[in-house]
Motif scaffolding. Structure first.
Motif, PDB file in Angstrom:
ATOM      1  N   THR A 327       8.522  18.345 -10.698  1.00  0.00           N
ATOM      2  CA  THR A 327       9.217  17.118 -11.079  1.00  0.00           C
ATOM      3  C   THR A 327       9.480  17.107 -12.583  1.00  0.00           C
ATOM      4  N   ALA A 328      10.666  16.692 -12.966  1.00  0.00           N
ATOM      5  CA  ALA A 328      11.040  16.719 -14.374  1.00  0.00           C
ATOM      6  C   ALA A 328      10.187  15.766 -15.206  1.00  0.00           C
ATOM      7  N   ASN A 329       9.948  14.571 -14.699  1.00  0.00           N
ATOM      8  CA  ASN A 329       9.169  13.570 -15.431  1.00  0.00           C
ATOM      9  C   ASN A 329       8.190  12.901 -14.478  1.00  0.00           C
ATOM     10  N   PRO A 330       7.019  13.508 -14.240  1.00  0.00           N
ATOM     11  CA  PRO A 330       6.078  12.948 -13.259  1.00  0.00           C
ATOM     12  C   PRO A 330       5.623  11.536 -13.593  1.00  0.00           C
ATOM     13  N   ARG A 331       5.408  11.226 -14.871  1.00  0.00           N
ATOM     14  CA  ARG A 331       4.890   9.906 -15.230  1.00  0.00           C
ATOM     15  C   ARG A 331       5.856   8.797 -14.832  1.00  0.00           C
ATOM     16  N   LYS A 332       7.132   9.047 -14.931  1.00  0.00           N
ATOM     17  CA  LYS A 332       8.118   8.026 -14.609  1.00  0.00           C
ATOM     18  C   LYS A 332       8.472   8.019 -13.121  1.00  0.00           C
ATOM     19  N   SER A 333       8.599   9.199 -12.515  1.00  0.00           N
ATOM     20  CA  SER A 333       9.108   9.293 -11.148  1.00  0.00           C
ATOM     21  C   SER A 333       8.038   9.077 -10.086  1.00  0.00           C
ATOM     22  N   LEU A 334       6.851   9.643 -10.298  1.00  0.00           N
ATOM     23  CA  LEU A 334       5.827   9.604  -9.264  1.00  0.00           C
ATOM     24  C   LEU A 334       5.321   8.199  -8.946  1.00  0.00           C
ATOM     25  N   PRO A 335       4.976   7.358  -9.942  1.00  0.00           N
ATOM     26  CA  PRO A 335       4.491   6.023  -9.592  1.00  0.00           C
ATOM     27  C   PRO A 335       5.474   5.228  -8.743  1.00  0.00           C
ATOM     28  N   THR A 336       6.751   5.315  -9.069  1.00  0.00           N
ATOM     29  CA  THR A 336       7.756   4.606  -8.283  1.00  0.00           C
ATOM     30  C   THR A 336       7.796   5.124  -6.854  1.00  0.00           C
ATOM     31  N   ALA A 337       7.763   6.452  -6.697  1.00  0.00           N
ATOM     32  CA  ALA A 337       7.784   7.041  -5.355  1.00  0.00           C
ATOM     33  C   ALA A 337       6.524   6.688  -4.578  1.00  0.00           C
ATOM     34  N   ILE A 338       5.380   6.677  -5.244  1.00  0.00           N
ATOM     35  CA  ILE A 338       4.120   6.346  -4.577  1.00  0.00           C
ATOM     36  C   ILE A 338       4.176   4.915  -4.018  1.00  0.00           C
ATOM     37  N   LYS A 339       4.742   4.003  -4.788  1.00  0.00           N
ATOM     38  CA  LYS A 339       4.814   2.611  -4.343  1.00  0.00           C
ATOM     39  C   LYS A 339       5.776   2.436  -3.169  1.00  0.00           C
ATOM     40  N   GLN A 340       6.744   3.334  -3.025  1.00  0.00           N
ATOM     41  CA  GLN A 340       7.685   3.230  -1.916  1.00  0.00           C
ATOM     42  C   GLN A 340       7.012   3.482  -0.572  1.00  0.00           C
ATOM     43  N   VAL A 341       5.840   4.111  -0.574  1.00  0.00           N
ATOM     44  CA  VAL A 341       5.136   4.400   0.676  1.00  0.00           C
ATOM     45  C   VAL A 341       4.819   3.098   1.418  1.00  0.00           C
ATOM     46  N   PHE A 342       4.560   2.028   0.688  1.00  0.00           N
ATOM     47  CA  PHE A 342       4.285   0.733   1.330  1.00  0.00           C
ATOM     48  C   PHE A 342       5.437   0.334   2.241  1.00  0.00           C
ATOM     49  N   TRP A 343       6.675   0.512   1.757  1.00  0.00           N
ATOM     50  CA  TRP A 343       7.834   0.114   2.554  1.00  0.00           C
ATOM     51  C   TRP A 343       8.058   1.062   3.707  1.00  0.00           C
ATOM     52  N   ARG A 344       7.735   2.337   3.516  1.00  0.00           N
ATOM     53  CA  ARG A 344       7.862   3.278   4.625  1.00  0.00           C
ATOM     54  C   ARG A 344       6.930   2.884   5.770  1.00  0.00           C
ATOM     55  N   ILE A 345       5.692   2.526   5.441  1.00  0.00           N
ATOM     56  CA  ILE A 345       4.722   2.134   6.457  1.00  0.00           C
ATOM     57  C   ILE A 345       5.170   0.850   7.157  1.00  0.00           C
ATOM     58  N   THR A 346       5.625  -0.120   6.359  1.00  0.00           N
ATOM     59  CA  THR A 346       5.987  -1.422   6.917  1.00  0.00           C
ATOM     60  C   THR A 346       7.264  -1.360   7.736  1.00  0.00           C
ATOM     61  N   LEU A 347       8.325  -0.793   7.152  1.00  0.00           N
ATOM     62  CA  LEU A 347       9.639  -0.810   7.798  1.00  0.00           C
ATOM     63  C   LEU A 347       9.744   0.229   8.896  1.00  0.00           C
ATOM     64  N   PHE A 348       9.412   1.483   8.570  1.00  0.00           N
ATOM     65  CA  PHE A 348       9.643   2.562   9.509  1.00  0.00           C
ATOM     66  C   PHE A 348       8.704   2.501  10.710  1.00  0.00           C
TER      67      PHE A 348
END
Length: 632
Positions: A327-348
């Motif tokens: 990943t080009a910028n882990p500090r910026k990209s990873l936290p946002t992606a990690i938080k998206q898991v909540f929506w994957r669990i809930t919606l999907f």
């Protein structure tokens, strides 16, 4: 530093030897620089891209000092490389393994949008669309929601812990490397090969699933044709490098998100009486099937039997952590992606499976056939397809099958990515054949990708009469793999936090901390252990044997034993990996005060300033926006 091609004596944690090259004299251009700027023929450039990049290679000669095995050894002024201290043939070099995984040749080309789509829908495939039908039959609609919610909570805690570790240590191998660094090299070896085998066996499963899905439109064609097409497609995507993988997953995930969203709307319309229900009745369905045939099936044992299938459906969520090293910028990209898991669990999962349980009864004849001739590869058993067919709209089943085809190809793509990166990291740590560590100038682990492709040839068994037996044993290898992986991530986070505190370091020095904290890791670890215990009970005393659809009371002892290993085979494999490696290399559990907390750790110089600015920005936001930021 001489151990790595420099004359200094300081250690370093991350970067390549390129940053330590001495500047060449003014007016003199070295041969290697002239060759880089010379216009080469395109074919030559293409062929050269498969070679190693010489400036990315890391040498670990002389890593040991005479006094302590974990210290660097200074080099003399001679041109000969220093020799390594002889610790015997059965010695594992833990510090050198950490250095190699921190200085990988993999390309950092993944962007934030790639990681977000990988986190939301990157590995949604037959585990959700097909295997949920087996879960619905075994446990009923209420057990389906409870089990998926249970595993969802467990996974959310796990991914939060993984996010903290991956942002701090964006190294090759991710969680398998963390097990080596924070737990025990033998356990890291077992977890690395466990995870690699999981994806290596999932690849042919998904290829066969894709070829069987084609049969919805034409079942007369030879499946080998489509196995070849799909395998070639997946390999070509991965040969475009990590950026090719990211772009493909970006497109695949958009299709899956749109399909699941559309299904939720359609299922809600079906439930309120917009179409005929599966029994031929018209009008409002509501909670009818929760009363007759009922909300639960097979009682508490039915609920426990759903856990592993639910875990299989969530498999691949941890890939977002594995991608941190690219990943080009882990500090910026990873936290946002990690938080998206909540929506994957809930919606999907929660919302879509709740609607599936409302409009498809657990005693539906197609679901019963799913058990007697169960194959995770056959989309005709999908409760999503069954639910859509109940709407009597001619074109929709074909569209849903096309979505399932895209989904299984996406998981096959992830299988090559996950297995190749894990194998390359194992080879970097000298826990796999060294040829698998080969990374070319484009950052591709070529031989690891080739090895995954060779294993994918097992997919050609799709036309054999005993294909179902082969598929069941392949699925048995990967069935509980995710549970071990997730449990190890939680334990690594607990051990890391303990070592971090013992060194007197503050959590403010970390770029990202898990929202669930160390408590979430304890919860995640406990839930993973609970699933293993529950699965042992189900495997030893099954509801049905899954081989001939007989109950455990009437099945022969050989059938019961076969059913046990089909559901619990992963456990003896992991134990064997761990014990053999530990006895051979005589590794020890890594103590908290001996853990390496610096090699490969990403340091943000302006971190306090960045954090302060973010806090000041958030203080002026309204309440709803703060909630959105917390979860998204």
């Amino acid at each position: 530093m001489a151990a790595y091609g420099s004359r200094g004596g300081d250690s370093f944690g991350q970067g390549s030897s390129w940053s330590f090259r001495e500047p060449f004299a003014v007016g003199r251009v070295p041969t290697w620089a002239r060759a880089r700027h010379r216009q080469e023929p395109r074919l030559r450039t293409f062929l050269d891209s498969f070679k190693r990049d010489p400036v990315r290679r890391i040498s670990t000669h002389g890593i040991y000092a005479q006094s302590h095995p974990d210290q660097y050894q200074a080099a003399d002024s001679s041109d000969e490389p220093p020799t390594e201290q002889n610790h015997g043939s059965h010695y594992f070099d833990l510090h050198a393994a950490n250095v190699r995984t921190a200085n990988t040749g993999l390309a950092r080309e993944l962007k934030g949008r790639h990681l977000q789509m990988i986190a939301i829908g990157g590995s949604v495939g037959s585990g959700l669309f097909v295997a949920s039908g087996k879960c619905l039959y075994l446990g009923g609609p209420a057990a389906l929601i409870i089990a998926y919610g249970f595993v969802g909570v467990m996974l959310w805690c796990t991914i939060q812990a993984l996010g903290e570790l991956a942002v701090a240590f964006p190294v090759a191998g991710s969680f398998s490397s963390y097990s080596t660094r924070f737990l025990d090299p033998a356990w890291g070896f077992a977890m690395g090969w466990n995870y690699a085998l999981q994806w290596l066996t999932v690849l042919p499963l998904e290829l066969i699933a894709a070829s069987i899905t084609i049969g919805y439109w034409n079942d007369q064609l030879n499946k080998a044709i489509f196995i070849t097409i799909f395998l070639a497609t997946v390999i070509i995507i991965n040969l475009f490098g990590v950026k090719g993988y990211g772009e493909a997953e970006f497109v695949f995930s958009i299709v899956k998100i749109a399909a699941v969203t559309g299904f939720i709307i359609l299922a809600a319309v079906i439930n309120i009486g917009g179409f005929d229900d599966p029994q031929g009745n018209t009008g409002y369905i509501g909670g009818r099937y929760w009363t007759n045939p009922g909300a639960f099936h097979h009682g508490f044992k039915g609920l426990c039997s759903v856990f592993v299938s639910a875990a299989f459906a969530f498999t691949g969520t941890e890939l977002v952590g594995l991608a941190a090293a690219e990943t080009a910028n882990p500090r910026k990209s990873l936290p946002t992606a990690i938080k998206q898991v909540f929506w994957r669990i809930t919606l999907f999962y929660i919302v879509s499976l709740t609607l599936v349980g409302l409009i498809v009864p657990y005693n539906h004849e197609r679901l019963l056939g799913n058990i007697s001739h169960y194959s995770v590869s056959d989309a005709s058993y999908s409760p999503f397809v069954i639910a859509i067919e109940s709407a009597s709209i001619q074109v929709l089943p074909g569209i849903m099958n096309a979505v399932i085809l895209i989904a299984v190809l996406s998981v096959g793509n992830s299988a090559v990515f996950g297995s190749s990166r894990t194998l390359a990291a194992l080879a970097d740590q000298r826990q796999a054949p060294q040829i698998l560590a080969y990374v070319d100038r484009k950052g591709r682990p070529l031989f690891a990708i080739l090895f995954a492709a060779l294993v994918g040839l097992i997919g050609y068994l799709a036309d054999l009469k005993f294909q179902s037996d082969v598929l069941n044993w392949l699925l048995a290898v990967s069935g509980l793999s995710s549970i071990f992986t997730w449990g190890s991530i939680c334990l690594c986070h607990i051990r890391f936090r303990r070592a971090w505190a013992r060194r007197g370091r503050s959590l403010t020095q970390l770029s990202f901390t898990a929202q669930a904290g160390i408590t979430g890791s304890y919860v995640g670890l406990f839930l993973n252990v609970f699933v293993l215990i529950a699965q042992f009970w189900i495997a030893a005393f099954p509801i049905v044997t899954f081989t001939d659809n007989q109950s455990a009371a009437t099945a022969s002892p050989s059938k019961v034993a076969q059913s046990f290993f089909l559901q619990y085979l992963c456990v003896p494999i992991v134990v064997a990996f761990y014990l053999v490696y530990k006895l051979w290399f005589r590794t020890k559990i890594v103590r908290s005060d001996e853990m390496d907390l610096d090699t490969g750790r990403r340091r943000d110089v302006n971190l306090p300033v960045l954090v302060m600015r973010e806090k000041e920005e958030v203080e002026g936001w309204p309440g709803w926006k703060r909630v959105y930021r917390f979860f998204c």
